[in-house]
Design an enzyme around this catalytic site. Structure first.
Site, short mmCIF file in Angstrom:
data_model
loop_
_atom_site.label_atom_id
_atom_site.label_comp_id
_atom_site.label_asym_id
_atom_site.label_seq_id
_atom_site.Cartn_x
_atom_site.Cartn_y
_atom_site.Cartn_z
N ASP A 272 0.88 -1.17 0.00
CA ASP A 272 0.00 0.00 0.00
C ASP A 272 0.92 1.22 0.00
O ASP A 272 1.53 1.54 1.02
CB ASP A 272 -0.88 -0.04 1.26
CG ASP A 272 -1.72 1.23 1.43
OD1 ASP A 272 -1.66 2.11 0.55
OD2 ASP A 272 -2.44 1.33 2.45
N LYS B 143 2.82 11.14 -3.42
CA LYS B 143 1.76 10.46 -4.18
C LYS B 143 0.85 11.47 -4.89
O LYS B 143 0.29 11.19 -5.94
CB LYS B 143 0.95 9.59 -3.23
CG LYS B 143 -0.05 8.67 -3.91
CD LYS B 143 -0.65 7.73 -2.88
CE LYS B 143 -1.77 6.88 -3.43
NZ LYS B 143 -2.30 5.98 -2.39
N GLU C 132 -7.25 0.37 -4.54
CA GLU C 132 -7.28 0.27 -3.08
C GLU C 132 -8.60 -0.29 -2.55
O GLU C 132 -8.59 -1.17 -1.68
CB GLU C 132 -6.96 1.65 -2.46
CG GLU C 132 -5.48 2.01 -2.66
CD GLU C 132 -5.18 3.48 -2.48
OE1 GLU C 132 -6.08 4.24 -2.04
OE2 GLU C 132 -4.04 3.89 -2.78
N ASP D 42 -13.06 5.44 2.47
CA ASP D 42 -11.65 5.57 2.84
C ASP D 42 -11.35 7.00 3.26
O ASP D 42 -11.23 7.90 2.43
CB ASP D 42 -10.79 5.14 1.64
CG ASP D 42 -9.29 5.16 1.95
OD1 ASP D 42 -8.90 5.74 2.98
OD2 ASP D 42 -8.53 4.60 1.16
#
Ligand code: AMP
Length: 622
Positions: A23, A86, A186, A210
């Site tokens: 992850d 990211k 994800e 999330d």
């Protein structure tokens, strides 16, 4: 059991490579694997902790540190400490310039169309290289903990990541020495961690919520016959637990009558307040009152006030859930399971509001920080052939197409198409003797390519010289299971072909995806009329070009009267072109068409007939 084989040459026992699940997060990253008892487990190398902060620090002597050690420098050496990389993966400067202030380090580029670079000292790093350093650290930790080589991995990305962001993630893996077997969404990984989708008979619709430190997204997935499909995604890349901390800190600032401008100059106190706020937030998950003092500042907060402070933010996430359902054309009643991901889902109010909204208990049995990596490990196990065949199917979030004449977007793979997918269309040239054809690939929902995002551009070269409209160029888009786009162009008459893998020239943000979708709706009417005008103009220009070529080549076959009429009608059409009135243009095209059709038939010049119909792509260099 992990497979063991014997190297016949050396007689030594070799443990087969373990495929890990990674992850790669905005704030923290972690790695997981399937243990010999078939259970997914996160790696905690030598007690360093499971979560590796996604932070890279560059020291004065060229030393590079990653993770907790690097995080220490966030305050003391912000220019040389890279966090949230990211957010920059596969993105151009144009994408990130609006939140340049968010970064304490220098984000630069030479021209706005290329991917961003980060300047540290006098060196430049791409987000791919920086992510590669984080992945390398994870790889080494895994190797150290598992005492074996780790060369293959499954890496997760947000469901809304576009092609270039996925490609960038793959490239980062490559730089870290990892063979990235699969890029997995994800939410898909989180579902797998809960065992959802592992039974091929099962059909289920899942909402994955999330909420991390700085980002929020919700995805609606459907599993059918072991196939995962992302029906929709929604969210906000700048919403998360950090906002809760900020709301608490602001509340204390107000309660204690602290001068905000004074505070702005005191970085250390600002940071200390923020950390105290986070502490209070976490404490209020298991107690009803937080009461501490920080440098004469009373930091008091009860759960009721805390929930009032964060309510608007949580409501915002619920609105996103609503939108995601709407996009998936579903209602809450259709949702069978709700999976919670991200540290901020530990907040009671979040759990309660999500559970109330979906009208059911949510899955929060697993650690919300670990659930994605655990699921990635499950996927790795599937790919290693240790589980029954499960195919992961996704959809493309934005339409993919090419530029046609007049700067119009011609969609080849529409948004929300299931991937992997293949689609194609035939095009032709717009000029006689045109030997090259420019193929520009775009992503987006608008009718004009200038409003969409450019992914790639190349030229199909060596088309044999033929009259305009003669060459038949097939353009195929192949989107593979990882969401990587390949473009093939082939001229059918000659067999000339070119295959291009999209080099990610651009990146995109998830909120930009949403913005682009919104824009396409609000501008739909204007876009359609603009498209119609451009189409009319293009057709007119094409016609004028063809008629003038015709007169040059075949003028002797026409009477003087016919030639004069043709010239006059052509001039009238040219005048109409600048009017901006598509109906007038169409009328004049019709008149010229009616006049010249018999001539064309007369000389059997099929080129004219071919060129007058069908779309053509603007010529490249001839
Ligand atoms: P992630 O980005 O998924 O690692 O989530 C990090 C976020 O989760 C940060 O904003 C943390 O403050 C938040 N968080 C961690 N533990 C708790 C907790 N017990 N209660 C509320 N928020 C938490």
């Amino acid at each position: 059991m992990a497979k063991v084989s014997i190297n016949l040459a050396t007689g030594s026992i070799q443990k087969e490579d373990i495929i890990v699940g990674i992850d790669l997060g905005t704030t923290n990253s972690l790695v997981a694997f399937i243990d010999p008892d078939k259970n997914p487990r996160v790696i905690n190398d030598a007690g360093k902790g499971v979560l590796v902060p996604s932070v890279v620090h560059f020291g004065p002597t060229g030393d590079i540190t990653v993770g907790n050690e690097a995080k220490e420098f966030l305050i003391s050496d912000p220019q040389n400490t890279i966090f949230s990389v990211k957010r920059l993966l596969g993105r151009s400067y144009a994408d990130v310039k609006d939140y340049q202030n968010f970064f304490s380090y220098k984000v630069i580029d030479d021209d706005t169309e290329s991917l961003v670079k980060i300047k540290v000292g006098d060196k430049f790093y791409t987000p791919i290289e920086l992510s590669g350093l984080i992945l390398k650290e994870l790889k080494e930790r895994a190797e150290h903990a598992l005492k074996t080589n780790v060369t293959r991995a499954v890496i997760t990305v947000p469901a809304y990541f576009n092609d270039s962001q996925r490609q960038a993630t793959r490239d980062a893996g490559k730089l870290a020495g990892l063979d990235v077997l699969r890029i997995v969404n994800e939410p898909t990984a989180a579902s797998l961690a809960y065992g959802l989708g592992l039974n091929p008979e099962e059909t289920k619709t899942i909402a994955v919520y999330d909420l991390g430190g700085g980002t929020f997204d919700v995805s609606i997935l459907q599993i059918q016959n072991g196939i995962f499909e992302v029906l929709s995604t929604n969210g906000d890349t700048f919403l998360g637990g950090d906002d809760f901390d900020r709301a608490i800190a602001d509340y204390w600032i107000e309660k204690n009558n602290i001068d905000k401008t004074e505070l702005a100059n005191n970085r250390e106190l600002t940071q200390a307040l923020r950390l105290k706020a986070e502490e209070a937030k976490k404490a209020l998950s298991h107690q009803s009152l937080f009461n501490e003092k920080l440098c004469e500042i009373w930091c008091t907060l009860d759960r009721e006030t805390f929930e009032k402070l964060i309510l608007p933010k949580v409501q915002q996430t619920i609105a996103s859930c609503q939108n995601a359902l709407k996009d998936a054309k579903l209602t809450v009643a259709d949702i069978d399971e709700v999976v919670m991901v991200g540290g901020s889902t530990r907040t009671d109010l979040v759990k309660k509001m999500v559970s109330d909204f979906f009208g059911r208990d949510v899955h929060n049995e697993l650690n919300p920080d670990e659930v994605v990596a655990l699921g990635a490990a499950v996927q790795a196990d599937v790919l290693a052939g240790n589980r029954s065949d499960i195919l992961l199917l996704d959809v493309t979030p934005l339409s993919l197409g090419i530029e046609t004449m007049g700067g119009l977007m011609d969609t080849i793979i529409p948004r929300n198409s299931k991937i992997p997918t293949k689609a194609g269309r035939q095009y032709t040239t717009s000029k006689d003797g045109q030997v090259n054809m420019k193929i520009a690939v775009y992503q987006g929902e608008r009718d004009l390519i200038k409003e969409n995002r450019k992914l790639a551009e190349f030229e199909l070269k060596g088309i044999p010289a033929m009259p305009a409209g003669f060459p038949k160029v097939d353009i195929n888009f192949i989107l593979n299971a990882d969401g990587i786009l390949k473009i093939q162009a082939i001229e059918l008459r000659s067999g000339v072909k070119q295959e291009v893998e999209v080099k990610p020239a651009y990146g995109i943000t998830d909120d930009l995806v949403e913005q682009m979708l919104m824009d396409s709706i609000t501008n739909a009417k204007d876009d359609v009329s603009a498209r119609m005008l451009i189409e009319a103009k293009t057709e007119a220009e094409q016609m004028i070009y063809t008629v003038e070529r015709f007169l040059e080549k075949n003028g002797q076959l026409l009477s003087e009267q016919e030639t004069n009429d043709t010239k006059q009608y052509t001039e009238t059409l040219k005048a109409a072109l600048s009017s901006g009135d598509k109906d007038l243009i169409h009328a004049k095209i019709d008149e010229l068409n009616n006049l010249t059709r018999p001539f064309a038939e007369r000389v059997m010049d099929v080129a004219i007939a071919t060129a007058m119909k069908g779309k053509s792509i603007e010529g490249g260099t001839e």
